[in-house]
Scaffold this active site. Structure first.
Site, PDB file in Angstrom:
ATOM      1  N   CYS A 141      66.608  46.234  37.748  1.00  0.00           N
ATOM      2  CA  CYS A 141      66.596  45.439  36.519  1.00  0.00           C
ATOM      3  C   CYS A 141      66.116  44.035  36.828  1.00  0.00           C
ATOM      4  O   CYS A 141      65.850  43.684  37.972  1.00  0.00           O
ATOM      5  CB  CYS A 141      67.985  45.397  35.891  1.00  0.00           C
ATOM      6  SG  CYS A 141      69.188  44.442  36.860  1.00  0.00           S
TER       7      CYS A 141
ATOM      8  N   CYS B 126      68.176  42.254  39.360  1.00  0.00           N
ATOM      9  CA  CYS B 126      67.845  42.638  40.739  1.00  0.00           C
ATOM     10  C   CYS B 126      66.654  41.830  41.243  1.00  0.00           C
ATOM     11  O   CYS B 126      66.672  41.268  42.347  1.00  0.00           O
ATOM     12  CB  CYS B 126      67.497  44.122  40.820  1.00  0.00           C
ATOM     13  SG  CYS B 126      68.822  45.252  40.402  1.00  0.00           S
TER      14      CYS B 126
ATOM     15  N   ASP C 229      25.543  29.309  34.535  1.00  0.00           N
ATOM     16  CA  ASP C 229      24.391  29.052  35.393  1.00  0.00           C
ATOM     17  C   ASP C 229      23.241  29.976  34.966  1.00  0.00           C
ATOM     18  O   ASP C 229      23.479  31.063  34.430  1.00  0.00           O
ATOM     19  CB  ASP C 229      24.803  29.329  36.843  1.00  0.00           C
ATOM     20  CG  ASP C 229      23.620  29.317  37.787  1.00  0.00           C
ATOM     21  OD1 ASP C 229      22.903  28.310  37.819  1.00  0.00           O
ATOM     22  OD2 ASP C 229      23.415  30.341  38.467  1.00  0.00           O
TER      23      ASP C 229
ATOM     24  N   ASP D  38      27.408  26.118  42.360  1.00  0.00           N
ATOM     25  CA  ASP D  38      28.265  26.273  41.180  1.00  0.00           C
ATOM     26  C   ASP D  38      29.741  26.023  41.489  1.00  0.00           C
ATOM     27  O   ASP D  38      30.560  25.986  40.561  1.00  0.00           O
ATOM     28  CB  ASP D  38      28.132  27.694  40.605  1.00  0.00           C
ATOM     29  CG  ASP D  38      26.717  27.995  40.134  1.00  0.00           C
ATOM     30  OD1 ASP D  38      26.113  27.125  39.496  1.00  0.00           O
ATOM     31  OD2 ASP D  38      26.236  29.105  40.413  1.00  0.00           O
TER      32      ASP D  38
END
Length: 640
Positions: A12, A15, A431, A532
């Protein structure tokens, strides 16, 4: 060192929160992120200060286990755990049917005392075999002053069983002499365990669908390879392959590792040029013809001819292995919204315990000793129905499916934050050369300036369609190019781009990103080269082309495999759908508790309504809430 380690024993959100908190407390651990849906922890640590074995030893004290052994297959362990769970579920249902048959008087077993004693025996078997792990784990949690779902199940079933056992032997003398009705809840004790285990079984089966993308990627690599040795060919396991090995692949077979094509041996008799289907890696549908010196990648399929190549990357170093790692790490990462959920989960179970205790006290205070059975019934119902399973699964299951769906469409998303942010994009800086267009390899670049733009070109397939889709989604597009004004204007018009800049330097691309951001835009940058990288790093979401430079892909949060720019609007749409799914899951998880907890606490009875969610139905509703969250997330996988 950065590793993704499987964790056993997590059930759960409590946990997951406990494991993550304990891992981050360990000296030498820089960062640990737990994913409940994948049952893994992604940990960054200093090897000189802590080892995986030391982490395992510490976490075992809290009732969980890190699987650090390389020879232990997670799939094998999951299959074994699934079989054991299936056996416990089957036995628990037998116990449930037996108890119900006695409680509902489907079978005649004699008087009330005999019936209660028989139900006690059946419930005891169910507790000690089917539900033993709940009590073991709850005890481990208690020793470390923490709590999780197992704590809630152990408390609710334990209280139900002990109260029923007391009533079996002393009910008449204690309650009867006071003129009070009494009953046993052995059916509730058994059904809680039965429904919780059944829910886990169904949840486990449903979650297999969320991890299908990883299994598909792993299944692309063949188990063996044909290696040239001593003048002949031998089939060997791919685990034994090394760089430099000469490998042969025949039509219809998958390429086992990355490599570079070599000329076929003179006696090979190969006539047809080898053509490789690389759609699993690049997304390109047309098989690529391979010549000596060309690269080939693990997981792709030879469609024609016979291929000979030299291995250049094996095992964890192949591109396929890198893709699998990227998807696994992305699925294990956390979206910003999940961090809020984690804080809630950390205090959720203790809050439920307080609510259950408060429910008991209020009922006892309102009705006195006569309401003691009602007080216990209501407290047990609250303990069961408020288990935070659905809350813990709401975000990670949607992320797993969303990121896996993206990978299946040749879109690699590096982390959950990127997936959540993509949906906000309303400006794209792109680009030109290598990203929007493909240069003509046959031209003389010394004379390129004298040629028309279309002679130097071509536009990538579907580029204009991709820009049109972005415009329809409200995304502004700007092309940045180092090319001349004429070429930039031509390609911007050809691709249907809103705006462009020519003769730009790397810094100009970054400045454009920042200018758009200052205007309040959420900016994505798409590129493929070193020039870039500044703009990619500055953008809100950075998108690289897989055929670009390694530097660009390292910086980027999203990598598009192949040349199809339509994957950008696909990524935006998938991000929007995934985030919507997360919100739906969280909404239903919270609403479930807001509505059901008061009903389980018996609030309607305080207003004269003879209706309440019993522990048995609380267990069924709790299990269904978890399953519904997983199934809702799977709609991402099934939808277009």
């Amino acid at each position: 060192m950065k590793k993704t380690i499987p964790v056993l024993g997590m059930m759960c959100a409590g946990c997951a929160a406990n494991v993550e908190r304990r891992m981050n407390q360990l000296e030498g651990v820089e960062k640990a992120v737990v994913n409940l849906a994948t049952r893994t922890v992604m940990v960054e640590y200093d090897e000189s200060r802590i080892s995986p074995q030391q982490m395992k030893d510490e976490i075992m004290k809290s009732g969980y286990e890190l699987v650090i052994e390389e020879d232990r297959s997670m799939a094998e362990m999951e299959n074994r755990a699934h079989r054991q769970l299936l056996l416990r579920v089957a036995l628990s249902w037998l116990c449930a049917l037996a108890v119900m048959a006695i409680a509902m008087k489907w079978v005649n077993v004699g008087n009330r005392d005999t019936a209660n004693q028989l139900m006690l025996i059946v419930a005891l078997i169910n507790l000690f075999y089917c539900g033993r792990q709940f009590f073991v784990n709850a005890w481990k949690q208690l020793r470390h002053a923490s709590a999780n779902m197992d704590t809630l199940v152990a408390l609710s079933t334990g209280i139900s069983f002990l109260f029923s056992t007391f009533n079996t032997f002393w009910g008449e003398s204690f309650w009867g002499q006071r003129g009070m009705a009494w009953d046993t809840w052995f059916d509730a004790s058994v059904m809680i365990i039965t429904f919780v285990l059944t829910g886990r079984l169904m949840e486990s089966k449903a979650k297999n669908g969320t991890a299908s993308a990883i299994r598909t990627l792993m299944g692309l690599q063949p188990k063996t390879a044909r290696v040239a040795e001593g003048g002949g060919l031998n089939n060997v396991p791919i685990a034994t392959l090394q760089k430099g090995d000469l490998i042969e692949v025949r039509a219809g077979e998958k390429i086992p590792v990355d490599g570079v094509c070599t000329a076929p041996p003179r006696d090979s008799g190969s006539q047809e040029p080898p053509r490789v289907d690389e759609s699993t890696i690049t997304g390109e549908p047309v098989p690529a013809t391979k010549r000596p010196g060309d690269k080939v990648f693990a997981g792709t399929t030879l469609r024609q001819g016979t291929l000979h190549f030299k291995a250049t990357a094996v095992g964890k170093d192949t591109m396929l292995a890198a893709i699998i790692r990227t998807v696994q790490e992305a699925q294990g990462s956390k979206a910003p919204v999940q961090r809020v959920v984690d804080k809630i989960a950390l205090v959720f179970v203790p809050t439920v315990l307080i609510l259950a205790a408060l429910t008991f006290v209020v009922w006892w205070a309102v009705g006195g000793q006569e309401q003691l059975p009602q007080a216990l019934l209501s407290a047990v119902s609250v303990l069961v129905i408020a288990c935070p399973c659905a809350l813990g699964l709401a975000t990670p299951t949607a992320l797993m499916v969303g990121i896996g769906k993206a990978a299946a469409q040749n879109i690699l998303i590096k982390d959950a934050t990127a997936l959540e942010n993509i949906r906000n994009i309303n400006a794209l800086v792109i680009d030109k050369t290598g990203t929007l267009t493909i240069p003509n390899p046959d031209i003389d670049f010394g004379k390129a300036e004298q040629l028309k733009p279309e002679e130097r070109e071509r536009l990538k397939p579907h580029a204009r369609e991709a820009m049109e889709q972005l415009h329809s989604m409200g995304v502004e597009t700007v092309m940045m190019s180092g090319d001349n004004e004429e070429a930039a204007a031509y390609w911007a018009q050809k691709a249907g781009i809103d705006d462009y800049r020519a003769r730009v330097m790397p810094g100009d691309k970054e400045q454009m990103v920042r200018t758009l951001q200052e205007q309040g835009k959420h900016v994505a940058m798409t590129g493929d080269g070193i020039n870039d990288t500044q703009a990619l790093a500055a953008a809100d979401v950075s998108i690289a082309m897989a055929r670009g430079t390694d530097v660009a892909m390292d910086v980027a949060q999203v990598t598009l495999m192949g040349d199809d720019l339509r994957r950008i609007p696909q990524a935006i749409m998938l991000s929007r759908r995934t985030v919507n799914m997360i919100r739906q899951n969280l909404f239903w998880a919270f609403i479930y508790n807001i509505i059901c907890v008061p009903l389980a606490a018996g609030v309607p009875r305080l207003f004269g309504l003879d209706w309440q969610i019993t522990p048995m139905w609380a267990a069924a509703l709790m299990a269904m809430s978890s399953i519904s969250v997983v199934l809702n997330s799977l709609r991402l996988k099934w939808g277009k």
